[in-house]
Write a protein that holds these residues in place. Structure first.
Motif, PDB file in Angstrom:
ATOM      1  N   GLU A  15       4.671   5.061  -5.143  1.00 17.94           N
ATOM      2  CA  GLU A  15       5.094   6.395  -4.727  1.00 17.94           C
ATOM      3  C   GLU A  15       5.022   7.380  -5.884  1.00 17.94           C
ATOM      4  O   GLU A  15       4.562   8.521  -5.719  1.00 17.94           O
ATOM      5  N   ALA A  16       5.480   6.948  -7.053  1.00 21.03           N
ATOM      6  CA  ALA A  16       5.451   7.828  -8.227  1.00 21.03           C
ATOM      7  C   ALA A  16       4.016   8.185  -8.603  1.00 21.03           C
ATOM      8  O   ALA A  16       3.700   9.351  -8.866  1.00 21.03           O
ATOM      9  N   CYS A  17       3.154   7.193  -8.643  1.00 18.63           N
ATOM     10  CA  CYS A  17       1.758   7.446  -9.015  1.00 18.63           C
ATOM     11  C   CYS A  17       1.055   8.327  -7.977  1.00 18.63           C
ATOM     12  O   CYS A  17       0.265   9.204  -8.334  1.00 18.63           O
ATOM     13  N   ALA A  18       1.345   8.095  -6.704  1.00 12.23           N
ATOM     14  CA  ALA A  18       0.714   8.901  -5.656  1.00 12.23           C
ATOM     15  C   ALA A  18       1.082  10.371  -5.778  1.00 12.23           C
ATOM     16  O   ALA A  18       0.270  11.254  -5.480  1.00 12.23           O
ATOM     17  N   THR A  19       2.293  10.658  -6.243  1.00 14.54           N
ATOM     18  CA  THR A  19       2.726  12.048  -6.403  1.00 14.54           C
ATOM     19  C   THR A  19       2.330  12.628  -7.757  1.00 14.54           C
ATOM     20  O   THR A  19       2.624  13.789  -8.042  1.00 14.54           O
ATOM     21  N   GLY A  20       1.677  11.813  -8.590  1.00 17.70           N
ATOM     22  CA  GLY A  20       1.189  12.315  -9.869  1.00 17.70           C
ATOM     23  C   GLY A  20       2.219  12.289 -10.976  1.00 17.70           C
ATOM     24  O   GLY A  20       2.220  13.161 -11.852  1.00 17.70           O
ATOM     25  N   ARG A  21       3.067  11.256 -10.959  1.00 13.19           N
ATOM     26  CA  ARG A  21       4.083  11.158 -11.994  1.00 13.19           C
ATOM     27  C   ARG A  21       3.787   9.991 -12.933  1.00 13.19           C
ATOM     28  O   ARG A  21       3.553   8.866 -12.476  1.00 13.19           O
ATOM     29  N   PRO A  22       3.807  10.248 -14.242  1.00 16.29           N
ATOM     30  CA  PRO A  22       3.665   9.147 -15.195  1.00 16.29           C
ATOM     31  C   PRO A  22       4.852   8.208 -15.104  1.00 16.29           C
ATOM     32  O   PRO A  22       5.915   8.584 -14.588  1.00 16.29           O
ATOM     33  N   VAL A  23       4.674   6.999 -15.615  1.00 17.08           N
ATOM     34  CA  VAL A  23       5.675   5.946 -15.430  1.00 17.08           C
ATOM     35  C   VAL A  23       5.962   5.247 -16.756  1.00 17.08           C
ATOM     36  O   VAL A  23       5.059   5.033 -17.562  1.00 17.08           O
ATOM     37  N   ILE A  24       7.227   4.895 -16.963  1.00 19.43           N
ATOM     38  CA  ILE A  24       7.619   3.956 -18.005  1.00 19.43           C
ATOM     39  C   ILE A  24       8.120   2.709 -17.291  1.00 19.43           C
ATOM     40  O   ILE A  24       9.041   2.786 -16.474  1.00 19.43           O
ATOM     41  N   CYS A  25       7.499   1.555 -17.550  1.00 17.31           N
ATOM     42  CA  CYS A  25       7.901   0.330 -16.861  1.00 17.31           C
ATOM     43  C   CYS A  25       7.599  -0.882 -17.728  1.00 17.31           C
ATOM     44  O   CYS A  25       6.906  -0.784 -18.740  1.00 17.31           O
ATOM     45  N   THR A  26       8.112  -2.009 -17.318  1.00 22.78           N
ATOM     46  CA  THR A  26       7.827  -3.268 -18.002  1.00 22.78           C
ATOM     47  C   THR A  26       6.440  -3.778 -17.599  1.00 22.78           C
ATOM     48  O   THR A  26       5.904  -3.421 -16.557  1.00 22.78           O
ATOM     49  N   ASP A  27       5.902  -4.636 -18.438  1.00 25.52           N
ATOM     50  CA  ASP A  27       4.578  -5.216 -18.215  1.00 25.52           C
ATOM     51  C   ASP A  27       4.753  -6.586 -17.579  1.00 25.52           C
ATOM     52  O   ASP A  27       4.946  -7.587 -18.267  1.00 25.52           O
ATOM     53  N   ARG A  28       4.714  -6.620 -16.229  1.00 22.32           N
ATOM     54  CA  ARG A  28       4.910  -7.885 -15.532  1.00 22.32           C
ATOM     55  C   ARG A  28       4.199  -7.836 -14.176  1.00 22.32           C
ATOM     56  O   ARG A  28       3.702  -6.779 -13.755  1.00 22.32           O
ATOM     57  N   GLY A  56       0.828  -1.194   0.000  1.00 24.46           N
ATOM     58  CA  GLY A  56       0.000   0.000   0.000  1.00 24.46           C
ATOM     59  C   GLY A  56       0.867   1.251   0.000  1.00 24.46           C
ATOM     60  O   GLY A  56       2.096   1.194   0.043  1.00 24.46           O
ATOM     61  N   ILE A  57       0.222   2.402  -0.064  1.00 31.04           N
ATOM     62  CA  ILE A  57       0.926   3.674  -0.076  1.00 31.04           C
ATOM     63  C   ILE A  57       0.241   4.638   0.884  1.00 31.04           C
ATOM     64  O   ILE A  57      -0.997   4.705   0.923  1.00 31.04           O
ATOM     65  N   ASN A  58       1.035   5.346   1.665  1.00 30.80           N
ATOM     66  CA  ASN A  58       0.505   6.335   2.600  1.00 30.80           C
ATOM     67  C   ASN A  58       0.144   7.588   1.809  1.00 30.80           C
ATOM     68  O   ASN A  58       1.007   8.396   1.462  1.00 30.80           O
ATOM     69  N   LEU A  59      -1.135   7.766   1.534  1.00 32.35           N
ATOM     70  CA  LEU A  59      -1.586   8.844   0.652  1.00 32.35           C
ATOM     71  C   LEU A  59      -1.524  10.218   1.307  1.00 32.35           C
ATOM     72  O   LEU A  59      -1.540  11.239   0.617  1.00 32.35           O
ATOM     73  N   SER A  60      -1.454  10.259   2.633  1.00 30.69           N
ATOM     74  CA  SER A  60      -1.294  11.548   3.295  1.00 30.69           C
ATOM     75  C   SER A  60       0.163  11.984   3.319  1.00 30.69           C
ATOM     76  O   SER A  60       0.468  13.177   3.428  1.00 30.69           O
ATOM     77  N   LYS A  61       1.069  11.036   3.208  1.00 28.79           N
ATOM     78  CA  LYS A  61       2.495  11.344   3.129  1.00 28.79           C
ATOM     79  C   LYS A  61       2.909  11.635   1.695  1.00 28.79           C
ATOM     80  O   LYS A  61       3.597  12.626   1.412  1.00 28.79           O
ATOM     81  N   TYR A  62       2.503  10.769   0.768  1.00 28.22           N
ATOM     82  CA  TYR A  62       2.815  10.962  -0.653  1.00 28.22           C
ATOM     83  C   TYR A  62       1.638  11.670  -1.312  1.00 28.22           C
ATOM     84  O   TYR A  62       0.692  11.044  -1.782  1.00 28.22           O
ATOM     85  N   THR A  63       1.712  12.983  -1.299  1.00 30.71           N
ATOM     86  CA  THR A  63       0.621  13.802  -1.823  1.00 30.71           C
ATOM     87  C   THR A  63       0.856  14.158  -3.282  1.00 30.71           C
ATOM     88  O   THR A  63       1.981  14.069  -3.796  1.00 30.71           O
ATOM     89  N   LEU A  64      -0.202  14.571  -3.935  1.00 33.36           N
ATOM     90  CA  LEU A  64      -0.128  14.953  -5.351  1.00 33.36           C
ATOM     91  C   LEU A  64       0.712  16.215  -5.503  1.00 33.36           C
ATOM     92  O   LEU A  64       0.475  17.216  -4.834  1.00 33.36           O
ATOM     93  N   CYS A  65       1.700  16.169  -6.388  1.00 30.46           N
ATOM     94  CA  CYS A  65       2.577  17.319  -6.638  1.00 30.46           C
ATOM     95  C   CYS A  65       2.264  17.927  -7.999  1.00 30.46           C
ATOM     96  O   CYS A  65       1.936  17.203  -8.950  1.00 30.46           O
ATOM     97  N   THR A  66       2.382  19.233  -8.090  1.00 29.64           N
ATOM     98  CA  THR A  66       2.213  19.915  -9.374  1.00 29.64           C
ATOM     99  C   THR A  66       3.235  19.390 -10.377  1.00 29.64           C
ATOM    100  O   THR A  66       4.411  19.229 -10.041  1.00 29.64           O
ATOM    101  N   ARG A  90      10.213  11.643  -1.952  1.00 32.77           N
ATOM    102  CA  ARG A  90       9.217  12.662  -2.311  1.00 32.77           C
ATOM    103  C   ARG A  90       9.817  13.877  -3.016  1.00 32.77           C
ATOM    104  O   ARG A  90       9.282  14.346  -4.033  1.00 32.77           O
ATOM    105  N   ASP A  91      10.914  14.401  -2.488  1.00 32.60           N
ATOM    106  CA  ASP A  91      11.517  15.585  -3.104  1.00 32.60           C
ATOM    107  C   ASP A  91      12.007  15.267  -4.510  1.00 32.60           C
ATOM    108  O   ASP A  91      11.814  16.059  -5.439  1.00 32.60           O
ATOM    109  N   LEU A  92      12.622  14.116  -4.676  1.00 35.48           N
ATOM    110  CA  LEU A  92      13.119  13.710  -5.989  1.00 35.48           C
ATOM    111  C   LEU A  92      11.974  13.532  -6.983  1.00 35.48           C
ATOM    112  O   LEU A  92      12.056  13.971  -8.134  1.00 35.48           O
ATOM    113  N   LEU A  93      10.891  12.903  -6.541  1.00 35.84           N
ATOM    114  CA  LEU A  93       9.746  12.703  -7.426  1.00 35.84           C
ATOM    115  C   LEU A  93       9.088  14.022  -7.818  1.00 35.84           C
ATOM    116  O   LEU A  93       8.604  14.171  -8.946  1.00 35.84           O
ATOM    117  N   SER A  94       9.096  14.984  -6.915  1.00 40.15           N
ATOM    118  CA  SER A  94       8.475  16.272  -7.235  1.00 40.15           C
ATOM    119  C   SER A  94       9.180  16.970  -8.391  1.00 40.15           C
ATOM    120  O   SER A  94       8.583  17.763  -9.113  1.00 40.15           O
TER     121      SER A  94
END
Length: 359
Positions: free
Chosen positions: A276-289, A170-180, A251-255
């Motif tokens: 963590e990336a998705c919780a902060t609003g970042r698109p992702v490139i990843c493998t399908d597995r 799971g992800i702590n949604l109050s810690k990893y908030t949506l970033c501009t 968090r700072d790096l993802l922002s």
């Protein structure tokens, strides 16, 4: 009730299990945490709420004498602590803790955080399968992080009684908030995780070498395996990679990141860095597995790339660069929606509370 948790590292426990510990403490239970102390600051904080026993841990250790010594250490601790329940995470903790729980007849709840060596052919796989078949039937409940791992157990004769599939850690949604979403001319692609072959770091570094420019930057954070250190150092010297070493909080790096890249072919349970990336609003490139496709939907909140294929990864990155900032930000918002809907850490916490309280 007294809960004993066998974990590997203090940093891992803090990042992914602290909410579980907090929930038990709030309910009036006592908690003993057994793990290696790799973060003195977090140790100080956790000792304010629970009892801590430090035990050195080597995740890659395969020396039979050393491993047996570790099992004996856990056995002695559990015997002295007399817990009402034992919780374990990761393969070694599950097996060693499970053996001790069985011998001491203690209620035990393991979480399967991925298959690791169980997916690889060889003698070690045979040994691990045998040990899983011995200990897993004695678990009160086995938590799985995805359906495929549960099916693997069934298909390989590993019997479990009660089992539940949870949304990873799971992800702590109050810690990893949506970033501009970041503005500006530069697009930054970031890798977060251990810089190891199975995580696809070779392909990421090769993509950085080919595509890095004034407008396209590449960053990596995490412990670097020795075999990739020379390439990392060279790319840093050439100005093609920002290597940040170990980062305790992403968090700072993802922002500052435009897109997280994870070309993994590691047998994931559920990728925490993708959550963590998705919780902060970042698109992702990843493998399908397994462990990634549950979180990232191709063309919705990210783009799939092929495993072990640098040419394809470079092509996918180039396609991402053609998207407008608005399109990228929209993908990030879809990622946030997905984790809010299905991956809130409170779901995991409630699962533990319900299993312990109903026994």
């Amino acid at each position: 009730m007294h809960i004993l948790i066998l974990s590997n590292l203090m940093s891992y426990t803090w990042n992914f299990r602290k909410e579980i510990i907090d929930a038990f403490i709030s309910r009036g239970d006592s908690v003993t945490l057994v793990c290696e102390n790799d973060d003195k600051t977090k140790k100080t904080e956790l000792e304010k709420i629970c009892h801590f026993i430090e035990v050195p841990f080597n995740g890659k250790g395969k020396n039979p004498a050393e491993e047996l010594k570790l099992v004996k250490t856990y056995f002695k601790i559990i015997k002295n602590e007399k817990p009402d329940y034992i919780l374990t995470f990761t393969i070694k903790m599950n097996l060693y803790g499970g053996l001790c729980a069985k011998a001491l007849k203690k209620p035990w709840i393991p979480m399967i955080t991925g298959l690791g060596e169980l997916e690889k052919e060889g003698k070690l796989r045979t040994v691990l399968l045998t040990l899983h078949r011995v200990v897993m039937p004695h678990a009160l409940c086995v938590f799985f992080q995805n359906e495929q791992n549960l099916e693997f157990f069934k298909n390989n004769g590993i019997r479990v009684g009660n089992s539940r599939v949870l949304p990873g850690s799971g992800i702590n949604l109050s810690k990893y908030t949506l970033c501009t979403y970041p503005e500006g001319e530069q697009t930054r692609f970031t890798f977060i995780g251990r810089l190891t072959e199975a995580k696809g770091i070779q392909q990421f570094l090769e993509a950085a070498e080919r595509l890095s420019s004034a407008s396209v930057a590449f960053s990596a954070a995490g412990k670097c395996d020795d075999e990739f250190s020379p390439l990392v150092k060279r790319l840093m010297k050439e100005g093609k990679l920002d290597y940040l070493g170990m980062v305790s909080d992403s968090r700072d790096l993802l922002s500052k990141t435009s897109c997280l890249v994870l070309p993994t072919y590691h047998p994931e349970g559920m990728s925490n860095v993708l959550l963590e990336a998705c919780a902060t609003g970042r698109p992702v490139i990843c493998t399908d597995r397994t462990g990634t496709r549950e979180i990232v939907k191709n063309g919705v909140n990210g783009i799939y790339c092929r495993e072990k294929d640098t040419d394809n990864l470079c092509s996918v990155i180039s396609d991402f660069l053609k998207l407008s900032n608005e399109e990228r930000a929209r993908m990030g918002l879809e990622g946030r929606r997905i984790v809010e809907q299905s991956f809130d850490r409170e779901i995991v916490v409630e699962a533990y509370l319900s299993e312990v309280s109903t026994r």
